[in-house]
Write an enzyme that holds these catalytic residues in place. Structure first.
Site, mmCIF file in Angstrom:
data_model
loop_
_atom_site.group_PDB
_atom_site.id
_atom_site.type_symbol
_atom_site.label_atom_id
_atom_site.label_comp_id
_atom_site.label_asym_id
_atom_site.label_seq_id
_atom_site.Cartn_x
_atom_site.Cartn_y
_atom_site.Cartn_z
ATOM 1 N N LYS A 176 -54.397 -18.595 17.901
ATOM 2 C CA LYS A 176 -53.498 -18.058 18.929
ATOM 3 C C LYS A 176 -52.427 -17.167 18.306
ATOM 4 O O LYS A 176 -52.100 -16.088 18.828
ATOM 5 C CB LYS A 176 -52.846 -19.197 19.709
ATOM 6 N N SER A 211 -53.107 -25.711 27.899
ATOM 7 C CA SER A 211 -52.089 -25.059 27.078
ATOM 8 C C SER A 211 -51.372 -23.908 27.787
ATOM 9 O O SER A 211 -50.417 -23.344 27.246
ATOM 10 C CB SER A 211 -52.711 -24.549 25.770
#
Length: 773
Positions: free
Chosen positions: A722, A679
């Protein structure tokens, strides 16, 4: 009687066949009833001849030549003769049958060396003395016979007749013609006899000692019983066995037949055992465990969806999605029950970071169902028998945790929480196999515990699992569970949870009144921001408990009320723990804010890149995993393509591409912590693009997304954690993959959505357009 009084040998002699060996020196009665034997004897008497007695009447058979001293007629045609052996003989040929008349000759023993014979006779004498000492039935007169007799073969025959050798061994010694070999064989037989008698004597001694001990114990027990009877004291074990039988009969109608038979068999065994024996203790332990199983005891089956909803709302702040999923699950289950159908839904598994309330949700479910909660910690479980129980042959064996859970709950249908199912180890067997059986509705009605040795019905138990990381749950187990994700809390959610639950609960635990302590809202937010770094609220509870302890001490010292504010918070707590730091406000070349997911929540991951003169080498540091290293390589290649296609403009003018003139060093700080995953792809691409274009990256922007070689941005996982981390770090804008934007924003807390500008990106062009100045 000597041979000289009879015709010379070899000669024709009547043959008598006997089962036992008869030696030359013996005078022995022989009873005869066969007609041919009687005829042979009568013939010998009439002819005044010798007879031959042996164990067979074939050519080559050895036996004893002797005479008939006396004949006595007995009733029913039988006769008895008194036979005296003279010398050993051998059948040379058969002359006639019925009666057997054979040509017999005497054996002439061979003797090679007289000195050897004398030496062997001395050895034989020593062993005979030893044998006579340990065998009281062996005649001591034989020692004198050996001393007074110089005929070695006569000595051998006399001793062999007293040893009661088996016929085969005796015959082997009897037929040997060499005197030395006969002596050696006899000595060998005597040594065997000595050894055999020694062993027998030792065994007899041990048996005698045991018998004496048992008799002594029996005598003492009989005396004890008489004393107890006189004092009116009842035998405790008999009373206990009686109680076991009574308890078993009460439970009989609620248990299966195999369980009843097994428990009854063990009680019967116990009643026959010595109460002080080790086996009796083991058996009694088993009976007590087995009778503790709550056969027939069930919590009420009535259930209200409204009550469950109210309980969940009362016990937990936030967690909107998990609550909805729980209510939907039990609504479907209740509907199936009302319609008389079997509910075939999967087992619930709460997945999320530590301390976010997974076990607490299970507790609320148990409370609303009015059932007991049993927690089975599976973290680090490595022995399959911990779940299924150890067989009773093991020392210290006991039922498995599943059976013990039923015993502790005192119900056959408790709520059983399988905690940390993702942390099962495989060292002794595979616990996964047991869990598959337990969680399968078609199998768990016949779960067999190895210690109890009968089947338990687990079909009424409500199983709930918890896990931190679903990727480590074995695939077959995951297939039988419905995952309900419980995400990280936002700072505001933590604030509300602390105000509504943690502070009142800790005040009660520390015996403090509401009027005696207060924590200001600003101080509470300071505690959440500066003294805890976690996805859940477990550490926050510890910090609040620490404040309560300090407050309790101050109250005891005379303070009327304790106020905790931002100014005096350091009086109650040690150094603050600076969790997710606020990002730098300075725009820089090659420095980009990425976002990461960890098992304890999200985090902001800064990616740094620098270039220096070289030949296009790439160095990657920061303890990165293989996948993250590949992402860096992809990012570097992509940037080279963008430079070649003029999508990234380079200020430095040169004939050869700029990326051949410089080496690139990419570093992800906090190098002690391992990092991996794809990611950070767009983050590293942005950092390298910033280097070569010499354009700064906006400091208030963060990003997450996987990158491909063609520049496409792919979706990622852990978006909620996140974004919460970005919100805590006071980031203004976050770039996320377009597919995540379309799919996952519903799960994001409203507070976070309001505090961030979330921009969907589809390609690296979108990313660079937003990030670079």
């Amino acid at each position: 009687m000597t041979l000289e009084n009879y015709e010379k040998l070899p000669s024709l002699l009547p043959v008598l066949k006997e089962k036992e060996l008869i030696y030359p020196f013996m005078i022995i009665p022989i009873f005869l009833e066969q007609k041919e034997d009687i005829i042979a004897i009568q013939k010998a008497i009439n002819d005044h001849s010798l007879i031959f007695v042996s164990i067979d009447d074939e050519v080559g058979t050895y036996g004893t030549i002797g005479t008939i001293i006396r004949k006595v007629t007995l009733p029913e045609g039988k006769i008895k003769i008194l036979f005296q052996g003279i010398t050993r003989g051998k059948i040379l040929e058969i002359h006639d049958k019925n009666p057997t008349i054979a040509l017999v000759d005497k054996i002439k023993p061979t003797t090679e060396d007289e000195k050897e014979i004398n030496a062997l006779l001395e050895t034989l004498k020593e062993h005979i003395i030893t044998l006579s000492e340990i065998n009281p039935f062996f005649p001591k007169d034989f020692i004198k016979i050996i001393e007074n007799n110089k005929d070695a073969n006569r000595v051998i025959d006399i001793i062999a007749s007293s040893l009661k050798l088996p016929v085969e061994k005796g015959y082997e010694l009897f037929k040997e013609e060499n005197t030395k070999e006969r002596l050696i064989k006899l000595i060998h037989f005597i040594l065997e006899e000595i050894e055999s008698i020694k062993i027998k004597n030792e065994l007899s001694k041990k048996v005698m000692e045991q018998v004496q001990e048992v008799n002594r114990e029996h005598l003492l027990r009989q005396q004890l019983k008489l004393i107890q009877k006189e004092l009116g004291i009842k035998n405790e074990i008999e009373e206990e066995i009686k109680e076991y039988y009574e308890k078993l009969e009460k439970l009989k109608s609620f248990m299966r037949e195999d369980a009843y038979k097994e428990i009854k068999k063990q009680i019967d065994r116990l009643s026959r055992m010595h109460p002080d024996s080790a086996e009796a203790t083991t058996t009694q332990n088993y009976i007590e465990w087995a009778l503790e199983i709550p056969f027939g005891k069930y919590a009420k089956e009535e259930f209200s969806i409204d009550e469950l909803q109210k309980r969940l709302d009362k016990d937990h702040y936030g967690l909107k999605k998990p609550k909805e999923r729980i209510v939907e699950y039990f609504a479907a289950k209740e509907l199936a029950k009302k319609r008389g159908e079997e509910f075939s839904g999967a087992i619930i598994c709460f997945v999320g970071p530590p301390g976010v309330g997974k076990t607490s949700l299970a507790n609320s479910i148990a409370t609303s169902l009015d059932r007991k909660l049993v927690r089975i910690a599976l973290g680090g479980l490595e022995d399959v028998n911990e779940l299924r129980g150890h067989r009773r042959t093991y020392i210290g064996a006991m039922p498995g945790r599943i059976a013990q859970g039923l015993i502790n709950a005192k119900q056959m249908n408790p709520v059983m929480v399988l905690d940390e199912i993702d942390k099962i180890s495989r060292f002794k067997g595979d616990p996964t196999a047991v869990l598959l059986e337990v969680l399968d509705p078609e199998q768990n009605a016949h779960f067999r515990d190895l210690y109890l040795n009968f089947e338990l019905d687990l079909s009424k138990v409500l199983f709930i699992a918890t896990a931190n990381d679903p990727s480590t749950i074995p695939a077959p187990l995951k297939d039988r569970m419905e995952m309900i994700f419980v995400g990280s809390y936002t700072p505001q959610e933590k604030f509300e949870i602390a105000k509504r639950y943690l502070i009142p609960q800790e005040m009660k635990k520390h015996s403090l009144k509401k009027s005696e302590i207060s924590i200001s809202d600003a101080a509470l937010r300071e505690i959440i921001d500066k003294y805890t770094k976690e996805a859940g609220v477990r550490n926050l509870r510890r910090v609040i408990a620490k404040i309560m302890r300090k407050a309790a001490l101050l109250i005891l010292e005379g303070r009327e009320k304790v106020r905790v504010t931002v100014k005096n918070i350091k009086d109650f707590l040690d150094k603050g723990y600076y969790g997710i730091e606020e990002v730098s406000k300075k725009d820089r070349v090659g420095v980009v804010n990425g976002l990461a997911w960890t098992p304890v929540g999200g985090d902001v991951l800064r990616v740094e890149a620098v270039k220096y003169r070289g030949k296009g080498q790439v160095i990657i540091t920061g303890q990165l995993g293989d996948v993250m290293k590949e992402s860096a390589q992809i990012a570097y290649t992509l940037v080279k393509v963008l430079i070649d296609t003029k999508k990234i403009k380079v200020k430095e003018k040169s004939k050869e591409p700029i990326y051949y003139k410089y080496n690139i060093h990419i570093h992800v700080p906090e190098g002690a912590i391992p990092k991996d995953g794809p990611s950070a792809g767009i983050t590293m691409t942005t950092a390298i693009a910033s280097l070569f274009s010499e354009r700064k990256v906006k400091s208030d922007i963060a990003m997450t997304g996987e990158i491909t070689l063609s520049g496409e941005v792919l979706p990622i996982g852990g978006l909620k954690e996140k974004l919460i981390a970005a919100y805590k770090a006071k980031i203004k804008k976050v770039l996320i993959p377009e597919k995540n934007y379309e799919r996952d924003l519903d799960d994001i807390p409203e507070e976070v959505l309001n505090g961030l500008e979330i921009v969907p990106v589809k390609t690296i062009d979108d990313v660079l357009k937003e990030a670079l100045i």
